[in-house]
Design a protein around this motif. Structure first.
Motif, mmCIF file in Angstrom:
data_model
loop_
_atom_site.group_PDB
_atom_site.id
_atom_site.type_symbol
_atom_site.label_atom_id
_atom_site.label_comp_id
_atom_site.label_asym_id
_atom_site.label_seq_id
_atom_site.Cartn_x
_atom_site.Cartn_y
_atom_site.Cartn_z
ATOM 1 N N ARG A 164 41.233 -7.901 112.366
ATOM 2 C CA ARG A 164 41.851 -8.840 113.296
ATOM 3 C C ARG A 164 43.351 -8.769 113.115
ATOM 4 O O ARG A 164 43.858 -9.033 112.024
ATOM 5 C CB ARG A 164 41.366 -10.274 113.062
ATOM 6 N N CYS A 176 37.966 -8.604 119.149
ATOM 7 C CA CYS A 176 37.650 -8.160 117.795
ATOM 8 C C CYS A 176 36.526 -9.014 117.222
ATOM 9 O O CYS A 176 36.274 -10.138 117.664
ATOM 10 C CB CYS A 176 38.885 -8.218 116.888
ATOM 11 N N HIS A 345 37.995 -13.369 119.821
ATOM 12 C CA HIS A 345 38.035 -13.063 118.394
ATOM 13 C C HIS A 345 36.850 -13.769 117.756
ATOM 14 O O HIS A 345 36.830 -14.998 117.666
ATOM 15 C CB HIS A 345 39.342 -13.550 117.769
#
Length: 362
Positions: A164, A176, A345
């Motif tokens: 990340r 990610c 994320h």
């Protein structure tokens, strides 16, 4: 007689629209012209907005034909560092998810030298990959920063796996998925503290973003628990630093550190190093878990040692599956003309597998 440039460019545009993607070299062979000529034609077509240029390929601006994603050519690629056993299960998970979706996944291995990931990505794109799963090695923060420019310039959907970027990074907006390693350190320390251990040594790698998170979190969390005294951090092996060619002086003898600090427990990242250090402790007459409890981090081979090791176990296969899901979400949106939504994320919580290497402090 050579056909006019306009007719040749029209044929190129039609071929790319039909296939979704075509290699420059294939187009040159089909048209009977040089690669330089086709590359120049593709640049002109891209300038006019009729297609997109890629690394050695030309891509259609229209939705991707189903047959491109379902078989034949390479649909998505995964690039991982060589000799990384930790990511093996992530690769398996990615393959399973790709197979379920009817998409071909190709694996590309990045060698250890600088620029290897970029070379592997270029080869994947030239082979026709329409999306990428990347796990850059990023041995140092400087290496991570240096990769931002070319990663941000990629023109295909990309997902970082077990990585990340920093919020200030040019690639922070990339999808990610990674393990919540702060929680992994929390699980290990919580288990050891509950057993009565208050002097805990961290023997960790320092050659990846994961290693750096573990080292930082260990320092912060031991301080927050009031365990700073006796909680020292060392390198888990002489070659676990940013440059594996050199013996890093931070790799001191673990048995000696235990003697100096009075530590009764060790957290070791990762498994292979843990098994080597376990043998060293036994040679020095430090029994596990009698004199010292050991928790490994990664749980790849932690159960195979002479003493099966308690270990923090990231959801490694799920990393790969989630990475493919994020990537296909992007590709499907592009194909159907839909907005795939904001970047995501995703953090996956690890587990703690308790085995025979930890016990109450005597």
């Amino acid at each position: 007689m050579r056909e006019p440039a306009e007719k040749r460019q029209r044929r190129i545009a039609e071929s790319v629209r039909e296939r979704g993607m075509a290699r420059i070299t294939d187009l040159a062979d089909e048209l009977g012209v040089s690669v330089v000529t086709v590359r120049r034609d593709v640049e002109e077509l891209a300038r006019r907005g009729e297609l997109r240029r890629g690394h050695g390929v030309a891509r259609s601006l229209r939705p991707v034909p189903e047959r491109t994603a379902a078989g034949g050519g390479e649909a998505i690629a995964m690039v991982v560092p060589e000799s990384n056993t930790y990511l093996t299960e992530a690769v398996q998970g990615a393959r399973e998810a790709a197979q379920r979706a009817g998409v071909r996944l190709a694996l590309h291995i990045a060698a250890g030298h600088p620029g290897a990931e970029r070379d592997a990505v270029r080869q994947a794109l030239e082979a026709g990959a329409r999306g990428l799963l990347l796990s850059p090695h990023w041995r140092t923060r400087e290496a991570e920063t240096a990769d931002q420019s070319w990663l941000s310039a990629l023109d295909v959907p990309t997902v970082l796996v077990e990585r990340r970027p920093e919020r200030t990074s040019a690639i922070y907006g990339v999808d990610c998925v990674r393990t919540d390693h702060a929680y992994g350190v929390h699980l290990a320390l919580g288990h050891l503290v509950a057993l009565g251990h208050r002097r805990i040594v961290l023997a960790a790698r320092d050659d990846s973003p994961t290693a750096r998170v573990i080292r930082t979190q260990f320092a912060e969390q031991t301080a927050a628990r009031g365990l700073v005294e006796g909680c020292r951090t060392i390198l888990s092996s002489p070659t676990a630093g940013p440059d594996p060619r050199l013996a890093d002086p931070r790799a001191v003898d673990l048995a000696q550190v235990i003697g100096e600090t009075g530590a009764t427990a060790v957290l070791i990242h990762g498994d292979m190093d843990a098994l080597v250090l376990l043998q060293g402790l036994q040679t020095a007459g430090i029994s596990v878990p009698g004199h010292c409890s050991v928790v490994a981090y990664n749980d790849v081979v932690a159960d195979l040692g002479p003493v099966p090791l308690t270990a923090v176990a990231p959801a490694k296969a799920e990393l790969g599956r989630t990475g493919v899901d994020l990537l296909l979400r992007r590709l499907t949106g592009d194909r159907d003309g839909l907005r795939p939504g904001p970047p995501r994320h995703v953090e996956l919580l690890p587990d703690l597998v308790i085995r025979q290497s930890t016990a109450k402090k005597v």
